[in-house]
Scaffold this active site. Sequence first.
Site, mmCIF file in Angstrom:
data_model
loop_
_atom_site.group_PDB
_atom_site.id
_atom_site.type_symbol
_atom_site.label_atom_id
_atom_site.label_comp_id
_atom_site.label_asym_id
_atom_site.label_seq_id
_atom_site.Cartn_x
_atom_site.Cartn_y
_atom_site.Cartn_z
ATOM 1 N N LYS A 62 -0.937 41.727 -15.448
ATOM 2 C CA LYS A 62 -1.985 41.249 -14.516
ATOM 3 C C LYS A 62 -2.411 42.384 -13.582
ATOM 4 O O LYS A 62 -3.598 42.578 -13.327
ATOM 5 C CB LYS A 62 -1.476 40.028 -13.743
ATOM 6 C CG LYS A 62 -1.293 38.818 -14.673
ATOM 7 C CD LYS A 62 -0.527 37.658 -14.075
ATOM 8 C CE LYS A 62 -0.323 36.579 -15.135
ATOM 9 N NZ LYS A 62 0.448 35.412 -14.666
ATOM 10 N N GLN B 27 4.229 34.116 -9.415
ATOM 11 C CA GLN B 27 4.578 33.989 -10.834
ATOM 12 C C GLN B 27 5.586 32.866 -11.028
ATOM 13 O O GLN B 27 6.609 32.794 -10.354
ATOM 14 C CB GLN B 27 5.153 35.315 -11.351
ATOM 15 C CG GLN B 27 5.409 35.346 -12.851
ATOM 16 C CD GLN B 27 4.156 35.392 -13.717
ATOM 17 O OE1 GLN B 27 3.054 35.641 -13.213
ATOM 18 N NE2 GLN B 27 4.320 35.129 -15.000
ATOM 19 N N ASP C 168 -5.179 31.800 -8.771
ATOM 20 C CA ASP C 168 -4.433 31.402 -9.972
ATOM 21 C C ASP C 168 -4.546 29.892 -10.171
ATOM 22 O O ASP C 168 -4.103 29.345 -11.164
ATOM 23 C CB ASP C 168 -2.963 31.812 -9.760
ATOM 24 C CG ASP C 168 -2.124 31.683 -11.012
ATOM 25 O OD1 ASP C 168 -0.957 31.255 -10.899
ATOM 26 O OD2 ASP C 168 -2.633 31.972 -12.103
HETATM 27 N N1 LIG Z 1 1.583 31.359 -11.552
HETATM 28 C C1 LIG Z 1 1.561 31.607 -12.873
HETATM 29 N N2 LIG Z 1 0.376 31.695 -13.498
HETATM 30 C C2 LIG Z 1 0.298 31.956 -14.850
HETATM 31 O O1 LIG Z 1 -0.806 32.005 -15.414
HETATM 32 C C3 LIG Z 1 1.505 32.133 -15.578
HETATM 33 C C4 LIG Z 1 2.712 32.003 -14.898
HETATM 34 N N3 LIG Z 1 2.721 31.759 -13.554
HETATM 35 N N4 LIG Z 1 3.884 32.115 -15.541
HETATM 36 C C5 LIG Z 1 3.953 32.389 -16.954
HETATM 37 C C6 LIG Z 1 2.701 32.048 -17.691
HETATM 38 C C7 LIG Z 1 2.540 32.835 -18.959
HETATM 39 N N5 LIG Z 1 1.266 33.490 -18.815
HETATM 40 C C8 LIG Z 1 0.761 34.361 -19.786
HETATM 41 C C9 LIG Z 1 -0.260 35.235 -19.484
HETATM 42 C C10 LIG Z 1 -0.736 36.120 -20.457
HETATM 43 C C11 LIG Z 1 -0.175 36.145 -21.710
HETATM 44 C C12 LIG Z 1 -0.678 37.104 -22.722
HETATM 45 O O2 LIG Z 1 -1.627 37.838 -22.464
HETATM 46 N N6 LIG Z 1 -0.063 37.150 -23.914
HETATM 47 C C13 LIG Z 1 -0.510 38.097 -24.935
HETATM 48 C C14 LIG Z 1 0.695 38.688 -25.620
HETATM 49 C C15 LIG Z 1 1.534 39.391 -24.579
HETATM 50 C C16 LIG Z 1 2.749 40.016 -25.227
HETATM 51 O O3 LIG Z 1 2.513 40.904 -26.039
HETATM 52 O O4 LIG Z 1 3.845 39.553 -24.893
HETATM 53 C C17 LIG Z 1 -1.394 37.370 -25.947
HETATM 54 O O5 LIG Z 1 -1.239 36.133 -26.064
HETATM 55 O O6 LIG Z 1 -2.206 38.052 -26.568
HETATM 56 C C18 LIG Z 1 0.852 35.265 -22.027
HETATM 57 C C19 LIG Z 1 1.324 34.373 -21.065
HETATM 58 C C20 LIG Z 1 0.723 33.208 -17.619
HETATM 59 N N7 LIG Z 1 1.516 32.434 -16.919
#
Ligand SMILES: Nc1nc(=O)c2c([nH]1)NC[C@@H]1CN(c3ccc(C(=O)N[C@@H](CCC(=O)O)C(=O)O)cc3)C=[N+]21
Length: 280
Positions: A54, A98, A121
Site C-alpha cells: 500500500k 491493518q 479504507d
Molecule cells: N484495514 C484493512 N484493509 C484491507 O483492505 C485489508 C486489511 N485490513 N487486511 C488484510 C486484507 C487483505 N488485503 C489485500 C490487499 C491486496 C492484495 C493483493 O494485491 N494481492 C495480490 C497478490 C499479492 C501477493 O503476491 O501476495 C493480488 O491479488 O494480485 C491482497 C489482499 C487487504 N486487506
Amino acid sequence: MAALVLDGKQCAKETEERLAKQVAKLKERTGGTPILATILVGADPSSATYVKMKGNACRRVGMDSLAIELPETTTTEELLAKIEDLNANPDVHGILLQHPVPEQINERACFDAIAAHKDVDGVTCLGFGRMAMKEPAFGAATPAGVMRLLEAYDIDIEGKHAVVVGRSPILGKPMAMMLLNANATVTICHSRTQNLSDIVKQADIIVGAVGKPELIKADWIKDGAIVIDAGYHQGGIGDIELAPLYERASAITPVPGGVGPMTINTLILQTLESGLKQLS
Ligand SMILES: Nc1nc(=O)c2c([nH]1)NC[C@@H]1CN(c3ccc(C(=O)N[C@@H](CCC(=O)O)C(=O)O)cc3)C=[N+]21
C-alpha cells in the site's frame, strides 16, 4: 465460451497513471501531497507485506505514506491515542489500520476512532451506514474495488441474483450492501448457512469473501456466472476453485491480479480524494 477476465492489475495500472497526473497537479498548486498513514500492529508477515504494497502504491503515484508499526502487546488505549494523533495531524489525509489487530485490542473501537474524513479504507460504522444509505462516504476498499472493476468492464448488475459468501465487517457485509445499492438481488451466506452449494448454484454473480482457500467449488457455479474472488491465500489461490471456471463463467477475476490490486488502488484513490479536499 471463454470467460471475460476482469484484469484488476491492468485496471489499477491505468488508474494509477491518471492519479499520478492529479497528484502532480495538486503538488504544483498547493506544494502538498496526500499522505496515507498506515498502522501495523504486531509482526504478522502477510499484513506487513500488504502494508508495504500500500505504501509502494502511494509512492508510485507521487503521494507518500507514513508507516507506523506498533508492538504485538499494544493496548486498545495506546492504539486509540495514536489514531487521535493522526486524526489531529493536518499532514495526514488518510488512515489505514491493518486488519487483523492482536486479539487484546478492540478493533471495532479503533476502526470507529478514525475520523470519517480520513477513513479512506472505509472501515468505520459511520462510513458503512452512510454508504448503505447511498450517502457520500469512503467505501470499504475491497468491495469498492470490486464495484469499480465491474464498472470498468460494464458488467450489468441490475436484477441479477448476487450471492456473497462471507459477512465480515470490511468485506462481505459492505460488498452485499454495495451490490444491493446497484439493484442486484442479494443473498448473503455465512458459517451458519445450510445447503451452501444449493444457494451458490442459483448465483448469477458469486462473490467469494469467506477467507477459506477454495471453499467454493467450481461445480457449484452455473455456466455463465460472473465470478468474483476476493480471497487471497498462500500459493496464489482464492476462496473459489477458479481453474475450471475460465471455460464456463461469463466473467472472472483472476487470483492474483484481480480483486487484490483493485483493493490497493481504491485505497490510494480515496486517499487522493481526501487529500484534494484537505489540501485545496
Ligand atoms: N484495514 C484493512 N484493509 C484491507 O483492505 C485489508 C486489511 N485490513 N487486511 C488484510 C486484507 C487483505 N488485503 C489485500 C490487499 C491486496 C492484495 C493483493 O494485491 N494481492 C495480490 C497478490 C499479492 C501477493 O503476491 O501476495 C493480488 O491479488 O494480485 C491482497 C489482499 C487487504 N486487506
